[in-house]
Design a protein around this motif. Structure first.
Motif, PDB file in Angstrom:
ATOM      1  N   GLU A   1      -7.032   5.862   0.264  1.00 54.04           N
ATOM      2  CA  GLU A   1      -7.255   6.210   1.665  1.00 54.04           C
ATOM      3  C   GLU A   1      -6.286   5.436   2.563  1.00 54.04           C
ATOM      4  O   GLU A   1      -6.228   4.204   2.525  1.00 54.04           O
ATOM      5  N   VAL A   2      -5.525   6.187   3.357  1.00 54.31           N
ATOM      6  CA  VAL A   2      -4.557   5.594   4.286  1.00 54.31           C
ATOM      7  C   VAL A   2      -4.773   6.257   5.645  1.00 54.31           C
ATOM      8  O   VAL A   2      -4.633   7.465   5.794  1.00 54.31           O
ATOM      9  N   THR A   3      -5.143   5.472   6.631  1.00 50.83           N
ATOM     10  CA  THR A   3      -5.404   6.004   7.970  1.00 50.83           C
ATOM     11  C   THR A   3      -4.165   6.003   8.852  1.00 50.83           C
ATOM     12  O   THR A   3      -4.102   6.738   9.837  1.00 50.83           O
TER      13      THR A   3
ATOM     14  N   ARG B   1       0.826  -1.206   0.000  1.00 42.14           N
ATOM     15  CA  ARG B   1       0.000   0.000   0.000  1.00 42.14           C
ATOM     16  C   ARG B   1       0.862   1.260   0.000  1.00 42.14           C
ATOM     17  O   ARG B   1       0.468   2.289  -0.559  1.00 42.14           O
ATOM     18  N   VAL B   2       2.034   1.198   0.624  1.00 44.43           N
ATOM     19  CA  VAL B   2       2.935   2.350   0.597  1.00 44.43           C
ATOM     20  C   VAL B   2       3.429   2.599  -0.819  1.00 44.43           C
ATOM     21  O   VAL B   2       3.449   3.748  -1.300  1.00 44.43           O
ATOM     22  N   TYR B   3       3.838   1.537  -1.525  1.00 43.51           N
ATOM     23  CA  TYR B   3       4.279   1.693  -2.906  1.00 43.51           C
ATOM     24  C   TYR B   3       3.147   2.249  -3.783  1.00 43.51           C
ATOM     25  O   TYR B   3       3.376   3.109  -4.643  1.00 43.51           O
TER      26      TYR B   3
ATOM     27  N   TYR C   1       4.881   9.447   1.188  1.00 46.79           N
ATOM     28  CA  TYR C   1       5.249  10.780   0.700  1.00 46.79           C
ATOM     29  C   TYR C   1       6.763  10.933   0.625  1.00 46.79           C
ATOM     30  O   TYR C   1       7.291  11.563  -0.301  1.00 46.79           O
ATOM     31  N   GLU C   2       7.487  10.381   1.580  1.00 44.81           N
ATOM     32  CA  GLU C   2       8.942  10.444   1.541  1.00 44.81           C
ATOM     33  C   GLU C   2       9.482   9.672   0.341  1.00 44.81           C
ATOM     34  O   GLU C   2      10.406  10.131  -0.350  1.00 44.81           O
TER      35      GLU C   2
END
Length: 672
Positions: free
Chosen positions: A57-59, A22-24, A68-69
């Motif tokens: 959507e990421v909680t 999910r980060v990717y 974002y980094e």
């Protein structure tokens, strides 16, 4: 322990074992919306035609920050990553659609950053099929990617890929890893003494300055009395104390804390003045403002001041996030205004008690060393990521920001009962700082003949003789930078809105005693002339055109005649005006020991904490248009011979003098 190590991020935001799917995916969408689009003739990799995609959507806040980094680092090295993809023949040989190239780029950056070691992950319910497919394609080209990267470094003679970045970006990247952790005490839920006791019980001890911070230590910020400073790695050690979870200690960048600390002393103590906030800031800044106001009014036995917040230009999700933060901090006197700042009606009754406006308009964030973390915490503009990754902002975008900043200041100054306007930016560009302030006052002569009200720019004045006009905190390895200017209105007792009935009545009430005084002067002159030598009663009874003059004409004639006799005599009704200065009495005074006359002194241009005075602005227009303001800062008296002065390094200039320790802080001395 293994989980904490897996989540531990480096300065670039990645883990040693890679990210979750999910980060990717989130990072690829951020990159797709912000990548540098080149002309068709120079395009190397096609990312498809889709832009401004909606973010998944990421909680989880940590997961969002990591995404974002990762996207921001991919934007920094976009040229390098595209070169590797082309040189390795990956782009031409792999059957990936153009829409998935953003995902391939962000995963390639993380792949090379981990020395092309495959990530350790297990199959879970959160697996994303698209991410796993792209990963398999990348793993087949591991050797080719490594060879392409080596050839690129040899070609450009670089020891590491960081050397290809612009110097400004490299400096910020180095500073980001050494920034201190700042946290302010929430007076709505706790006090400085209580926080001190909890920290002491957890094994923390207090030191005198930032330079002594090492291990489990903290110190009090020399410019904001409610702000504590910790070494950055101590964030994890603060969690067990429950100070953060109970919202008694709020972690926030120091650059965001200076504006709220300037609001509190500007409010009139005798009145329950309100505050209006507009611009880009988070709920933490709103809560900090009310916390400081509540601390001031606690001794007065009232808490009737309201903090109005303009949220008309924010999304519904951002409004809900701000409201949740405000409620969690224990704020009771915050009111959200569902309108943009430019659309506010200055004659609205609910704003009649507003004394201070805090403006934090959109700026370039060029003085922020950790832009991703700052944007996420302060609800900043993510569209600036591309410019921040390149180390410079486009000229057209900078001009657009400057235009909006000037409009916000102009609109704030037109509120009839405002006593002070605080203008803050997080920029190092003079175009957004000193030149914006100069541009505001440049418009004053042009507005004089347009028939505007007395609250417009035509009535402003600028104290050009002041030496400490503006405040600027330079970015250092310990803190981010910011710029602040405070505009204060002179003669606030005369401030009334000329279009309202109240102002008309007030003007008539003020004019009556003036008429009485001028008419009394006229009677005394007539009595003196009638009783003088060579004067008869018959001559005094002859009608005279002066006797038939109206009261207004007589008042104008008397003022004109008196001004000719005494040019320094001011008119009976003195207009108010604006000035731009940082008043020293807004902050606690600094006690400086007296020096002997023979002591040589040298004033440093920039001190160890990165504070400096901004250059004095050049005068515009005629000199007699500007009212001279006696600056409240302690200034050096004129002497016949030049004197050289050398101050200790720990002393700060008079812009933000260190505060005097109150009595309730005496408990700190027991642990020094």
């Amino acid at each position: 322990m293994e989980d904490s190590e897996h989540l531990e991020h480096t300065a670039d935001g990645q883990t040693q074992e890679g990210f979750s799917d999910r980060v990717y995916l989130l990072a690829s969408v951020i990159f797709q919306n912000n990548y540098l689009e080149k002309p068709a003739a120079q395009t190397l990799v096609n990312y498809g035609k889709k832009r401004t995609l909606s973010l998944p959507e990421v909680t989880d806040g940590e997961m969002q920050r990591a995404a974002y980094e990762l996207a921001f680092n991919s934007l920094k090295y976009q040229e390098l990553l595209e070169s590797i993809i082309l040189d390795s023949t990956f782009y031409l040989s792999q059957p990936l659609p153009d829409d998935q190239m953003s995902l391939a780029v962000v995963m390639l950056f993380d792949f090379q950053d981990r020395k092309f070691i495959p990530r350790k992950c297990e199959n879970t319910d959160e697996d994303v099929k698209e991410v796993r497919e792209v990963e398999l394609h990348l793993l087949r080209f591991t050797a080719k990617f490594a060879a392409s990267l080596a050839r690129w470094r040899i070609k450009h003679e670089l020891l590491s890929i960081e050397c290809m970045l612009p110097e400004s970006v490299r400096i910020k990247q180095e500073r980001a890893s050494s920034l201190m952790l700042y946290a302010w005490v929430n007076s709505l839920k706790s006090s400085l003494d209580e926080v001190q006791r909890v920290l002491n019980g957890a094994g923390f001890y207090r030191v005198r300055s930032v330079g002594q911070l090492q291990g489990k230590t903290f110190c009090q910020d020399p410019h904001c009395e409610d702000l504590l400073v910790f070494p950055a790695p101590l964030r994890l050690h603060l969690e067990p104390t429950s100070l953060l979870s109970n919202h008694k200690l709020i972690v926030q960048d120091k650059a965001c804390c200076l504006g709220p600390n300037a609001v509190r002393p500007l409010l009139q103590e005798a009145e329950n003045g309100d505050v209006l906030m507009a611009g880009c800031f988070s709920g933490l800044t709103v809560a900090h403002t009310e916390s400081l106001i509540a601390m001031k009014q606690k001794s007065m036995g009232n808490d009737k001041s309201t903090v109005f917040v303009c949220v008309g230009d924010r999304t519904e999700a951002q409004r809900e996030k701000l409201q949740r933060a405000v409620n969690a901090m224990g704020c009771k006197n915050v009111k959200l205004i569902p309108k943009s700042f430019q659309s506010l009606d200055r004659s609205d009754k609910q704003f009649q008690k507003v004394q201070v406006i805090l403006l934090a308009p959109r700026s370039s964030l060029s003085s922020i060393s950790n832009p991703v973390e700052f944007i996420l915490q302060e609800d900043g503009d993510t569209e600036l990521l591309q410019d921040l990754a390149r180390g410079s902002i486009a000229k057209s975008k900078l001009e657009s920001l400057v235009v909006q900043q000037k409009k916000d200041i102009d609109h704030a100054m037109q509120f009839p009962k405002i006593l002070s306007v605080i203008y803050t930016t997080y920029s190092s560009y003079p175009e957004e700082n000193e030149e914006v302030v100069r541009g505001v006052f440049e418009q004053a002569p042009a507005c004089g003949g347009n028939g505007q009200s007395q609250t417009s720019l035509s009535s402003f004045s600028f104290p050009l003789d002041s030496k400490d006009l503006l405040f600027k905190m330079e970015p250092t390895e310990h803190n981010n930078g910011c710029f602040m200017a405070i505009f204060t209105r002179k003669d606030p007792q005369h401030v009334k809105d000329p279009v309202t009935e109240d102002s008309v009545e007030a003007a008539e009430t003020m004019e009556k005693p003036q008429r009485k005084r001028s008419q009394a002067q006229l009677k005394r002159r007539e009595t003196k002339s009638n009783t003088g030598s060579g004067t008869s009663l018959k001559k005094s009874s002859v009608p005279s055109p002066k006797v038939n003059e109206s009261g207004e004409a007589q008042l104008a004639r008397i003022n004109s005649r008196d001004s000719k006799k005494n040019p320094k005599l001011e008119p009976l009704q003195k207009p108010y005006s604006w000035s731009n200065t940082i008043r020293l009495n807004h902050f606690p005074q600094q006690t400086v020991p007296k020096l002997k006359e023979s002591t040589p002194i040298v004033l440093p241009k920039i001190n160890s904490s990165g504070f400096k005075r901004s250059p004095k602005l050049e005068p515009y227009g005629k000199s007699n248009r500007w009212n001279k303001v006696v600056h409240p800062y302690p200034t050096t008296q004129e002497v016949l011979k030049p004197t050289v002065i050398s101050l200790p390094q720990e002393d700060f200039p008079a812009l933000f003098p260190p505060h005097v320790r109150p009595k309730y802080r005496a408990s700190f001395n027991n642990h020094m």
